[in-house]
Design an enzyme around this catalytic site. Structure first.
Site, PDB file in Angstrom:
ATOM      1  N   ASP A 253       8.908  -8.429   2.301  1.00  0.00           N
ATOM      2  CA  ASP A 253       7.642  -8.693   2.998  1.00  0.00           C
ATOM      3  C   ASP A 253       8.001  -9.195   4.395  1.00  0.00           C
ATOM      4  O   ASP A 253       8.593 -10.273   4.535  1.00  0.00           O
ATOM      5  CB  ASP A 253       6.870  -9.760   2.196  1.00  0.00           C
ATOM      6  CG  ASP A 253       5.585 -10.186   2.877  1.00  0.00           C
ATOM      7  OD1 ASP A 253       5.367  -9.845   4.063  1.00  0.00           O
ATOM      8  OD2 ASP A 253       4.789 -10.880   2.211  1.00  0.00           O
TER       9      ASP A 253
ATOM     10  N   THR B 152       0.829  -1.220   0.000  1.00  0.00           N
ATOM     11  CA  THR B 152       0.000   0.000   0.000  1.00  0.00           C
ATOM     12  C   THR B 152       0.856   1.260   0.000  1.00  0.00           C
ATOM     13  O   THR B 152       0.327   2.365  -0.022  1.00  0.00           O
ATOM     14  CB  THR B 152      -0.950   0.058   1.227  1.00  0.00           C
ATOM     15  OG1 THR B 152      -0.165   0.002   2.419  1.00  0.00           O
ATOM     16  CG2 THR B 152      -1.944  -1.085   1.220  1.00  0.00           C
TER      17      THR B 152
ATOM     18  N   LYS C  70      14.761  -9.085  19.460  1.00  0.00           N
ATOM     19  CA  LYS C  70      15.358  -9.942  20.504  1.00  0.00           C
ATOM     20  C   LYS C  70      16.787 -10.327  20.109  1.00  0.00           C
ATOM     21  O   LYS C  70      17.714 -10.230  20.918  1.00  0.00           O
ATOM     22  CB  LYS C  70      14.485 -11.195  20.659  1.00  0.00           C
ATOM     23  CG  LYS C  70      14.983 -12.213  21.650  1.00  0.00           C
ATOM     24  CD  LYS C  70      13.872 -13.244  21.905  1.00  0.00           C
ATOM     25  CE  LYS C  70      14.415 -14.481  22.582  1.00  0.00           C
ATOM     26  NZ  LYS C  70      14.701 -15.572  21.647  1.00  0.00           N
TER      27      LYS C  70
ATOM     28  N   TYR D 290      -8.329  -6.461  10.711  1.00  0.00           N
ATOM     29  CA  TYR D 290      -7.386  -5.406  11.133  1.00  0.00           C
ATOM     30  C   TYR D 290      -7.356  -5.324  12.657  1.00  0.00           C
ATOM     31  O   TYR D 290      -6.288  -5.372  13.273  1.00  0.00           O
ATOM     32  CB  TYR D 290      -7.836  -4.077  10.530  1.00  0.00           C
ATOM     33  CG  TYR D 290      -6.955  -2.887  10.828  1.00  0.00           C
ATOM     34  CD1 TYR D 290      -5.666  -2.787  10.308  1.00  0.00           C
ATOM     35  CD2 TYR D 290      -7.431  -1.819  11.606  1.00  0.00           C
ATOM     36  CE1 TYR D 290      -4.876  -1.663  10.556  1.00  0.00           C
ATOM     37  CE2 TYR D 290      -6.655  -0.701  11.854  1.00  0.00           C
ATOM     38  CZ  TYR D 290      -5.373  -0.623  11.325  1.00  0.00           C
ATOM     39  OH  TYR D 290      -4.596   0.490  11.568  1.00  0.00           O
TER      40      TYR D 290
HETATM   41  P1  NAD Z   1       0.152   3.067   4.771  1.00  0.00           P
HETATM   42  O1  NAD Z   1      -0.697   2.054   4.083  1.00  0.00           O
HETATM   43  O2  NAD Z   1       0.415   4.347   4.089  1.00  0.00           O
HETATM   44  O3  NAD Z   1       1.552   2.437   5.188  1.00  0.00           O
HETATM   45  C1  NAD Z   1       1.733   1.097   5.521  1.00  0.00           C
HETATM   46  C2  NAD Z   1       3.012   0.607   4.856  1.00  0.00           C
HETATM   47  O4  NAD Z   1       3.268  -0.754   5.262  1.00  0.00           O
HETATM   48  C3  NAD Z   1       2.909   0.605   3.330  1.00  0.00           C
HETATM   49  O5  NAD Z   1       4.032   1.261   2.772  1.00  0.00           O
HETATM   50  C4  NAD Z   1       2.881  -0.875   2.972  1.00  0.00           C
HETATM   51  O6  NAD Z   1       3.404  -1.148   1.695  1.00  0.00           O
HETATM   52  C5  NAD Z   1       3.698  -1.474   4.124  1.00  0.00           C
HETATM   53  N1  NAD Z   1       3.434  -2.903   4.338  1.00  0.00           N
HETATM   54  C6  NAD Z   1       2.225  -3.510   4.501  1.00  0.00           C
HETATM   55  N2  NAD Z   1       2.380  -4.842   4.655  1.00  0.00           N
HETATM   56  C7  NAD Z   1       3.722  -5.086   4.600  1.00  0.00           C
HETATM   57  C8  NAD Z   1       4.511  -6.260   4.703  1.00  0.00           C
HETATM   58  N3  NAD Z   1       3.960  -7.478   4.856  1.00  0.00           N
HETATM   59  N4  NAD Z   1       5.863  -6.151   4.615  1.00  0.00           N
HETATM   60  C9  NAD Z   1       6.433  -4.933   4.439  1.00  0.00           C
HETATM   61  N5  NAD Z   1       5.748  -3.793   4.331  1.00  0.00           N
HETATM   62  C10 NAD Z   1       4.393  -3.862   4.416  1.00  0.00           C
HETATM   63  O7  NAD Z   1      -0.557   3.341   6.199  1.00  0.00           O
HETATM   64  P2  NAD Z   1      -0.188   4.388   7.358  1.00  0.00           P
HETATM   65  O8  NAD Z   1      -1.353   5.264   7.567  1.00  0.00           O
HETATM   66  O9  NAD Z   1       1.149   4.994   7.106  1.00  0.00           O
HETATM   67  O10 NAD Z   1      -0.105   3.405   8.612  1.00  0.00           O
HETATM   68  C11 NAD Z   1       1.144   2.976   9.129  1.00  0.00           C
HETATM   69  C12 NAD Z   1       0.928   2.194  10.416  1.00  0.00           C
HETATM   70  O11 NAD Z   1       0.257   2.998  11.382  1.00  0.00           O
HETATM   71  C13 NAD Z   1       0.057   0.936  10.215  1.00  0.00           C
HETATM   72  O12 NAD Z   1       0.561  -0.098  11.036  1.00  0.00           O
HETATM   73  C14 NAD Z   1      -1.296   1.376  10.719  1.00  0.00           C
HETATM   74  O13 NAD Z   1      -2.048   0.288  11.199  1.00  0.00           O
HETATM   75  C15 NAD Z   1      -0.923   2.358  11.836  1.00  0.00           C
HETATM   76  N6  NAD Z   1      -1.992   3.327  12.064  1.00  0.00           N
HETATM   77  C16 NAD Z   1      -2.188   4.381  11.236  1.00  0.00           C
HETATM   78  C17 NAD Z   1      -3.219   5.282  11.491  1.00  0.00           C
HETATM   79  C18 NAD Z   1      -3.446   6.502  10.637  1.00  0.00           C
HETATM   80  O14 NAD Z   1      -4.398   7.245  10.915  1.00  0.00           O
HETATM   81  N7  NAD Z   1      -2.649   6.808   9.633  1.00  0.00           N
HETATM   82  C19 NAD Z   1      -4.074   5.084  12.596  1.00  0.00           C
HETATM   83  C20 NAD Z   1      -3.862   3.964  13.390  1.00  0.00           C
HETATM   84  C21 NAD Z   1      -2.804   3.101  13.141  1.00  0.00           C
END
Ligand code: NAD
Ligand code: UDP
Length: 322
Positions: free
Chosen positions: A56, A35, A105, A145
């Site tokens: 990944d 994403t 770890k 999620y």
């Molecule tokens: P985003 O989708 O822009 O970023 C997520 C990133 O993780 C992407 O670059 C995607 O390619 C990468 N990714 C996903 N699965 C992967 C995998 N298996 N291996 C390697 N990379 C992987 O989303 P974001 O808004 O930047 O969110 C980042 C983190 O913050 C997430 O964990 C999300 O759950 C958490 N979060 C965000 C919000 C928000 O409002 N933006 C709120 C709560 C939690």
């Protein structure tokens, strides 16, 4: 410090990477681009203290050399994304977090897990303090999620308690800003892109459900403070200013000067009816409170999307229902 940012090509991960570099640290960004986008980190191409690994994290993570800090931000985060990618979302929250903890770890590194206000589900307590256990439907569409993040918190605490790994958990409430994808599907980017394109703003349900919106720079400061603290229990970070979705639509229309109309669509299953962080813990232990008002943050975010528009990069955003 040599830090690893998992999810570095995403919205939050790329801003966090910038902040770590500005503090003088060395960063290895890891992302599988599911994403995220390399465009979010393209400005770091010539930066000697930044490296990127396309990987990944649900697969074994093999890193040579020392690692001092791990920031685990890898996961689809928009409801549109995680409903399209349910298995990947469960795997990155479970297997990915397990691998990240194993790496922490092995290297003796501190690990910070990006958790979410979604662990509170459709909350029956308002605003939400960290002590609230939540109201999550495990088998509903959002369960992929919510439960992945809840498992992530559980295994992080287990590695802390049983293996002595130095961990932090941040529960992030809705955060917005530049570098959100125009087709990400979350409400702030959807409304801005729809307003700029002159398309109707898609309000789900009657728009009375509420959210609290934090500007990205405020969140990143809070995350850095938490990383530097010695707090192992989860900490909420977000902006307590609470708006209904209908109010947000009107604010975006006024801020963009758009004459788009409102289009009502059905409320998605299990969409939380209210959400506002209780940030008294973060305020007391970190001395942190968000500073950027919604109008100012929106202005900066609108400017970002206007730039994309000028380069012909805006298209009609995805909607969850209808
Ligand atoms: P985003 O989708 O822009 O970023 C997520 C990133 O993780 C992407 O670059 C995607 O390619 C990468 N990714 C996903 N699965 C992967 C995998 N298996 N291996 C390697 N990379 C992987 O989303 P974001 O808004 O930047 O969110 C980042 C983190 O913050 C997430 O964990 C999300 O759950 C958490 N979060 C965000 C919000 C928000 O409002 N933006 C709120 C709560 C939690
Ligand atoms: N929402 C909306 N129209 C959209 C996108 C979202 O009305 O085009 C609503 C959604 O139903 C939810 C709120 O906005 O009540 C926030 O949705 P978002 O996808 O940003 O994230 P969530 O807080 O639900 O994880």
């Amino acid at each position: 410090m040599r830090a690893i940012v998992m999810g570095a090509a995403g919205f939050l991960g790329s801003h966090l990477t910038d902040r770590l570099i500005s503090l003088g640290h060395t960063v290895l960004g890891i992302d599988n681009l599911i994403t995220g986008s390399l465009g979010n980190i393209a400005h770091l191409d010539a930066e000697p203290r930044f490296d990127f690994l396309e990987h990944d994290i649900t697969k074994y993570i093999d890193i040579s050399g020392k690692v001092d800090g791990i920031f685990h931000f890898a996961s689809p985060a928009s409801p549109v994304d995680y409903l399209e990618l349910p298995i990947q979302t469960l795997k990155v929250g479970a297997l990915g977090t397990h691998n990240a903890l194993g790496l922490a770890k092995a290297k003796g590194a501190r690990l910070l897990l990006a958790s979410t206000s979604e662990v509170y589900g459709d909350p029956l307590v308002h605003p939400q303090p960290e002590s609230y256990w939540g109201n999550v439907n495990p088998i509903g569409p959002r369960g992929v999620y919510d439960e992945a993040k809840r498992f992530g918190e559980a295994i992080t605490m287990a590695y802390h308690r049983y293996h002595g790994v130095d961990t932090r958990i941040v529960r992030i409430f809705n955060t917005y800003g530049p570098r959100m994808r125009p087709n990400d599907g979350r409400v702030v980017s959807n409304f801005i892109v729809q307003a700029l394109l002159g398309e109707p703003l898609t309000v789900y349900g009657d728009g009375s459900q509420s959210r609290s919106f934090c500007y990205v720079s405020d969140l990143i400061e809070g995350i850095w403070s938490l990383f530097e603290s010695d707090m192992h229990d989860p900490v909420n970070l977000g902006n307590p200013g609470e708006y209904t979705i209908r109010q947000l639509a009107d604010i975006v229309l006024a801020a963009t000067g758009s004459s788009s109309r409102i289009r009502a669509l059905p409320l998605p299953t299990d969409d939380p009816k209210v959400r506002r962080p209780d940030i008294s813990l973060a305020s007391s232990i970190l001395g942190w409170t968000p500073e950027i008002p919604l109008e100012v943050g929106l202005e900066r975010t609108i400017a970002y999307f206007r730039e994309l528009e000028a380069r012909g990069r805006l298209e009609r955003p995805p909607v969850l229902t209808g």
